[in-house]
Motif scaffolding. Structure first.
Motif, PDB file in Angstrom:
ATOM      1  N   PRO A 297       9.037   2.798 -10.304  1.00  0.00           N
ATOM      2  CA  PRO A 297       8.183   2.846  -9.474  1.00  0.00           C
ATOM      3  C   PRO A 297       8.205   1.938  -8.378  1.00  0.00           C
ATOM      4  O   PRO A 297       7.188   1.800  -7.363  1.00  0.00           O
ATOM      5  CB  PRO A 297       6.601   2.982 -10.176  1.00  0.00           C
ATOM      6  CG  PRO A 297       6.844   2.311 -11.328  1.00  0.00           C
ATOM      7  CD  PRO A 297       8.370   2.266 -11.782  1.00  0.00           C
ATOM      8  N   GLY A 298       8.775   0.710  -8.411  1.00  0.00           N
ATOM      9  CA  GLY A 298       8.528  -0.195  -7.372  1.00  0.00           C
ATOM     10  C   GLY A 298       7.647  -1.472  -7.655  1.00  0.00           C
ATOM     11  O   GLY A 298       7.014  -1.333  -8.905  1.00  0.00           O
ATOM     12  N   ASP A 299       7.582  -2.255  -6.944  1.00  0.00           N
ATOM     13  CA  ASP A 299       6.681  -3.667  -7.220  1.00  0.00           C
ATOM     14  C   ASP A 299       5.180  -3.249  -7.580  1.00  0.00           C
ATOM     15  O   ASP A 299       4.498  -3.982  -8.332  1.00  0.00           O
ATOM     16  CB  ASP A 299       6.529  -4.480  -6.081  1.00  0.00           C
ATOM     17  CG  ASP A 299       7.643  -5.300  -5.805  1.00  0.00           C
ATOM     18  OD1 ASP A 299       8.726  -5.264  -6.697  1.00  0.00           O
ATOM     19  OD2 ASP A 299       7.765  -5.831  -4.620  1.00  0.00           O
ATOM     20  N   GLU A 300       4.606  -2.287  -6.858  1.00  0.00           N
ATOM     21  CA  GLU A 300       3.205  -1.852  -7.296  1.00  0.00           C
ATOM     22  C   GLU A 300       2.868  -0.697  -8.220  1.00  0.00           C
ATOM     23  O   GLU A 300       2.138  -0.185  -8.457  1.00  0.00           O
ATOM     24  CB  GLU A 300       2.491  -1.488  -5.990  1.00  0.00           C
ATOM     25  CG  GLU A 300       2.820  -2.144  -4.858  1.00  0.00           C
ATOM     26  CD  GLU A 300       2.352  -3.841  -5.023  1.00  0.00           C
ATOM     27  OE1 GLU A 300       1.234  -4.039  -5.804  1.00  0.00           O
ATOM     28  OE2 GLU A 300       3.214  -4.577  -4.628  1.00  0.00           O
ATOM     29  N   GLY A 301       4.140  -0.599  -9.095  1.00  0.00           N
ATOM     30  CA  GLY A 301       4.230   0.467 -10.102  1.00  0.00           C
ATOM     31  C   GLY A 301       3.203   0.633 -11.244  1.00  0.00           C
ATOM     32  O   GLY A 301       2.755   1.400 -11.947  1.00  0.00           O
TER      33      GLY A 301
ATOM     34  N   ALA B 282       0.825  -1.370   0.092  1.00  0.00           N
ATOM     35  CA  ALA B 282      -0.031  -0.038   0.142  1.00  0.00           C
ATOM     36  C   ALA B 282       0.969   1.371   0.025  1.00  0.00           C
ATOM     37  O   ALA B 282       0.524   2.312  -0.718  1.00  0.00           O
ATOM     38  CB  ALA B 282      -1.016  -0.031   1.115  1.00  0.00           C
ATOM     39  N   VAL B 283       1.943   1.079   0.759  1.00  0.00           N
ATOM     40  CA  VAL B 283       2.942   2.403   0.734  1.00  0.00           C
ATOM     41  C   VAL B 283       3.454   2.372  -0.541  1.00  0.00           C
ATOM     42  O   VAL B 283       3.833   3.840  -0.994  1.00  0.00           O
ATOM     43  CB  VAL B 283       3.935   2.233   2.087  1.00  0.00           C
ATOM     44  CG1 VAL B 283       4.929   3.344   1.823  1.00  0.00           C
ATOM     45  CG2 VAL B 283       3.362   2.146   3.265  1.00  0.00           C
ATOM     46  N   ILE B 284       4.016   1.427  -0.989  1.00  0.00           N
ATOM     47  CA  ILE B 284       4.686   1.591  -2.358  1.00  0.00           C
ATOM     48  C   ILE B 284       3.857   2.075  -3.504  1.00  0.00           C
ATOM     49  O   ILE B 284       4.229   2.800  -4.399  1.00  0.00           O
ATOM     50  CB  ILE B 284       5.294   0.146  -2.670  1.00  0.00           C
ATOM     51  CG1 ILE B 284       6.422  -0.149  -1.809  1.00  0.00           C
ATOM     52  CG2 ILE B 284       5.731  -0.045  -4.354  1.00  0.00           C
ATOM     53  CD1 ILE B 284       6.737  -1.921  -1.976  1.00  0.00           C
ATOM     54  N   GLU B 285       2.647   1.532  -3.620  1.00  0.00           N
ATOM     55  CA  GLU B 285       1.796   2.098  -4.581  1.00  0.00           C
ATOM     56  C   GLU B 285       1.489   3.632  -4.324  1.00  0.00           C
ATOM     57  O   GLU B 285       1.298   4.217  -5.293  1.00  0.00           O
ATOM     58  CB  GLU B 285       0.459   1.521  -4.597  1.00  0.00           C
ATOM     59  CG  GLU B 285      -0.528   1.843  -5.529  1.00  0.00           C
ATOM     60  CD  GLU B 285      -1.769   1.045  -5.707  1.00  0.00           C
ATOM     61  OE1 GLU B 285      -2.818   1.779  -6.302  1.00  0.00           O
ATOM     62  OE2 GLU B 285      -2.036  -0.158  -5.313  1.00  0.00           O
TER      63      GLU B 285
END
Length: 904
Positions: free
Chosen positions: A700-704, A392-395
């Motif tokens: 953007p990371g895993d949730e990008g 949730a933070v990554i997104e």
């Protein structure tokens, strides 16, 4: 009032130290001690010299428990002082096990949000605890001074205030959950040069400023850098380590060397506390350049072993076929001095005071006690990840980081009822470019990395947007008809059981025939090419290391043994993207003539214990051409074409491969072309005038993928802001100005002189009257904002309180990032430089359509000061100064002159 407070993000306020000082005692360098010290001193008094050394020198953890993390401190079991593990970022935590991938550092900086920084710090701490790590080697708070520096992408941009605030927020987030943060690299590690000259005003105001911010945030430790600063190596620079860091900044924690950055044993007398990696296993590939100066044994003769350049290249990351510029393979400052003198020599000569060892051990022990490790030692057990909480933070961070650079005709957001008439083009559309450059960061959970196209399909049931890969980075297994040995089909495979023939090399879960764990094999034979050309060959692995040679030339290798976090092959580590079925992907370009070519392929088990997967794949010239033609054809028949492009900084200031030509070709057949960028540094944009919209998504990371989809469809309005100046051409930057070669990455005669002084980034562009392509702090949104009612008043702490209003004049709710800049004094003190205007504060706010939101930004007293070289101290610049407010460094509609007075 409550709504105003919720929307207000006040930056520029002092961050409270975690520890409290009671004044119970003082160290020999004048540092105040708190009540924790009584316990520390009691333990220290019981310790032998060897036990003290165990606190300040790296060691090799037992292979049975090691997580192949960057470093290890053994502790003192007799006194219940636990061992500690140190692991690389940023961002994330890198060990032999996969770890969630956060938005890259430059993306986090683009949020201009302390809340996002703290939340990302929490993610890093939770991942550290899941992976048995005690010290996270981040934040990376050097300045993005030179965009051609190989690790510039790891910074938080070009501005010292922004870098310091984001770094401090990250430290608070990490340490609030009981994990130590280690800020790096102190100091001047802002270039490839190893001998750096920085003027004292610029040193204090630009390069030391972020370290002051994290010290004020209570950072546990600081890593000193490889390079020399004004003639002395940073890890042995007494002026910087003692006079500045301890006395000026009042840093209480310990200083660790970067790995191999110690060059003499007497650095401990200059203020260095801990040597890393310390005693290195002689079996380590890095052993020849990792001599331990903190060793207490009599030094042996210099080793005759040398470093394998191919090993360094593999460790630093190899090039992909699209990347024409060679990757950085040198590690300047590592092991450059090796006189085989260590603590044994200093003790024999009476030049190692017991007080120096005690001081270093005390600083380390103090932090162990402060973080509660004495009473609650870390178990170092591997625990489940807090996956959903972290995701949730990554997104959210990926959403907050996105910068809308152009949006002519409101082409974005995409209408949901038009999605079936949109074509998405490029590998970054089918897979999310989560990590970009792996380096020393976590590489993510490949199984969570949903691509933007698939995310759109899941978010909008019934939507069927088209997708054209254009550049297929997974390819397909080389077909059996192209492989032979001794004139007959198949490759020879040799293993402990003997010899067999394989028709191809495709031992994967997807093919239904993975190999056993800890299995070693050797394939030999011939690759038969029917048409000459440039072939892209892919070695794809998981659960195994391996290397590939063609015609006797090694092309790719993965899975180094005995190397920090290198003994497990992680998906995505060696290429920008894992394969579509989640394998690590080593891709190389090879020009092959028609006829036979010898293949030599090895594989071996890594330490993961997983079944091994290995595939030898390719893309032929004909396949690449067909994919390109298919993408252009799809764009021609679509109403909107969304092109995804990427860069890892190779080559400098340009998109790799043919991506510029791809955008031009697509824009030529579709007037509604949108470009989505996954880059971490500026690149030239020769096609900018021919496209409608440009959305910068960083890495953007895993949730990008989810974040990209939501931004493209308008579920969220983009509100990220550029943490650097985006120039028209590379020569526009101070560090790459051809008229000043002394500033360049390699400098002159081995010396890099930061002769631009304080004029870094946008300050240089303002000073030289250079128009940027996009200014520092720039970013559009799907709405518009109006600034008004500026009022500036003195603050009780000696700073300024800046009040103004922001109105959302559009139809969509959105965040905004108002920025406050401070102009130079009307009458400037002698012998001091001032920026035309410099960032002094900022806020991230959320404004509803039609809403007028009052905003307060506090300017710290330090922003009203300058470093006086004459007085060797901070001095207040008095007189009239302008305070400017707006949406970027070049968009400042509000201005008020204020009178800065002396403060008693």
């Amino acid at each position: 009032m409550k709504k105003m407070l919720l929307g207000l993000r006040v930056l520029g306020i002092c961050l409270a130290l975690i520890q409290t000082n009671s004044g119970a005692g003082r160290s020999e360098d004048g540092t105040k001690y708190s009540s924790v010290d009584a316990r520390v001193d009691h333990l220290l008094a019981q310790m032998s010299f060897g036990e003290k050394m165990a606190l300040i020198r790296g060691a090799t953890e037992d292979a049975a428990t090691s997580q192949a993390q960057a470093g290890y401190i053994a502790g003192v079991a007799r006194l219940s002082i636990p061992p500690r593990r140190l692991a690389d970022g940023p961002p994330g935590i890198l060990t032999r096990l996969p770890s969630q991938a956060e938005t890259a550092t430059m993306g986090l900086a683009a949020t201009f949000s302390m809340a996002d920084a703290q939340a990302n710090g929490n993610v890093i701490a939770r991942e550290a605890k899941s992976l048995g790590i005690d010290i996270a080697l981040q934040p990376y708070i050097n300045i993005d001074r030179d965009i051609t520096t190989s690790r510039a992408y790891n910074t938080y941009g070009e501005d010292p205030l922004l870098t310091g605030q984001i770094g401090a927020g990250l430290v608070e987030g990490i340490q609030s959950l009981g994990v130590m943060a280690q800020a790096k690299h102190y100091v001047g590690y802002d270039t490839e040069g190893n001998d750096v000259v920085i003027g004292l005003q610029a040193l204090h105001e630009i390069y030391l400023a972020p370290f002051a911010a994290v010290v004020n945030a209570g950072v546990s430790s600081i890593m000193c850098s490889y390079n020399k600063i004004n003639g002395e190596h940073a890890c042995g620079n007494q002026d910087l380590l003692t006079k500045v860091l301890r006395n000026e900044l009042e840093f209480r924690g310990f200083v660790t060397s970067d790995w191999g950055a110690v060059h003499a044993p007497d650095y401990i007398n200059a203020g260095l506390d801990m040597e890393m990696p310390g005693i290195t296993s002689p079996k380590s590939p890095f052993a020849p350049m990792m001599f331990s100066y903190f060793d207490t044994d009599k030094p042996s003769k210099p080793s005759s072993a040398t470093i394998d350049p191919a090993m360094i290249a593999g460790f630093m990351g190899s090039n992909m076929p699209e990347e024409s510029q060679a990757g950085e393979t040198a590690m300047p400052g590592v092991g450059e001095v090796d006189p085989r003198r260590d603590f044994w020599n200093l003790r024999a000569e009476g030049r190692l005071p017991v007080s120096a060892v005690d001081r270093a051990a005390r600083r380390v022990l103090y932090e162990i006690a402060r973080f509660g490790y004495l009473d609650h030692p870390p178990s170092h057990r591997i625990l489940p990840h807090a996956t959903a909480l972290n995701a949730a933070v990554i997104e959210k961070t990926a959403l907050d980081a996105a910068v809308l650079l152009k949006n002519d005709g409101h082409t974005l957001p995409l209408r949901r009822d038009m999605l079936n008439d949109v074509v998405f083009i490029g590998p970054g559309a089918g897979q999310v470019v989560a990590v970009g450059m792996a380096g020393e960061r976590s590489v993510g959970f490949s199984w969570r990395q949903v691509g933007p196209v698939d995310a759109i399909k899941k978010l909008v049931p019934g939507a069927s947007p088209r997708y054209a890969v254009e550049d297929d980075m997974t390819g397909s297994a080389i077909p059996a008809q192209y492989l032979s040995h001794n004139g007959v089909p198949g490759l020879i495979r040799r293993d402990v059981a003997g010899t067999r023939i394989d028709r191809d090399v495709d031992f994967t879960r997807q093919s239904g025939q993975s190999l056993p764990a800890n299995y070693a094999a050797h394939w030999t034979g011939t690759l038969n090419i029917t048409k000459p050309g440039e072939y892209w060959i892919y070695l794809q692995l998981l659960g195994a290391g391996g290397d590939l040679s063609i015609d006797g030339k090694k092309l790719a290798s993965a899975g180094l043994r005995g190397v920090f976090h290198g003994d497990t092959v992680l998906a995505g580590k060696d290429g920008m993207l894992p394969t579509t079925d989640g394998l690590d992907n080593l891709r190389v370009a090879v020009k092959l003539t028609a006829g036979p070519h010898a293949i030599d392929l090895h594989s071996f088990g890594d330490t993961s214990g997983q079944n091994e997967q290995i595939r030898l794949a390719w893309m032929t010239p004909e396949e690449r051409e067909a994919d390109h033609d298919a993408a252009i054809a799809a764009a021609r028949t679509a109403k909107i074409a969304v092109v995804f492009v990427w860069s890892r900084g190779r080559p400098d200031f340009r998109l790799p491969g043919d991506q510029d030509a791809l955008i031009r070709d697509i824009a030529a057949v579709n007037p509604n072309t949108v470009v989505v960028m996954n880059v971490s540094e500026p690149v030239t944009m020769p096609w900018l005038d021919s496209v409608k919209s440009v959305l910068q998504m960083w890495w953007p990371g895993d949730e990008g993928g989810w974040a990209t989809a939501k931004l493209l469809m308008g579920d969220v309005s983009p509100a990220g802001r550029l943490p650097f100046t985006w120039a028209h051409k590379l020569d526009d930057y101070a560090a790459t100005d051809p008229d000043h070669p002394e500033r360049s990455n390699r400098g002159l005669n081995g010396v890099v002189n930061f002769s631009e002084g304080i004029d870094v980034g946008y300050r240089w562009f303002d000073r030289q009257h250079i128009a940027p392509l996009f200014p520092f702090g720039f970013g559009l949104s799907y709405t518009a904002f109006y600034y008004s009612d500026l009022r500036v008043a003195p603050a009780p702490d000696g700073g300024l309180n800046v009040h103004f209003s922001v109105k959302n004049t559009g139809q969509m709710e959105s965040d905004d990032v108002p920025q406050v800049y401070l102009g130079a004094p009307e009458v400037r003190p002698a012998h001091a430089a001032f920026a035309v205007h410099a960032l002094a504060g900022f806020a991230r706010i959320h404004v509803m359509p039609g809403e007028v939101l009052p905003v307060l930004v506090h300017i710290l007293p330090r922003s009203l000061q300058y470093w006086s070289v004459d007085a060797d101290s901070w001095e207040r610049a008095t007189g009239a100064r302008d305070v400017l407010v707006g949406g970027s460094s070049r968009g400042l509609p509000l201005k008020q002159s204020v009178l800065i007075q002396h403060r008693k």
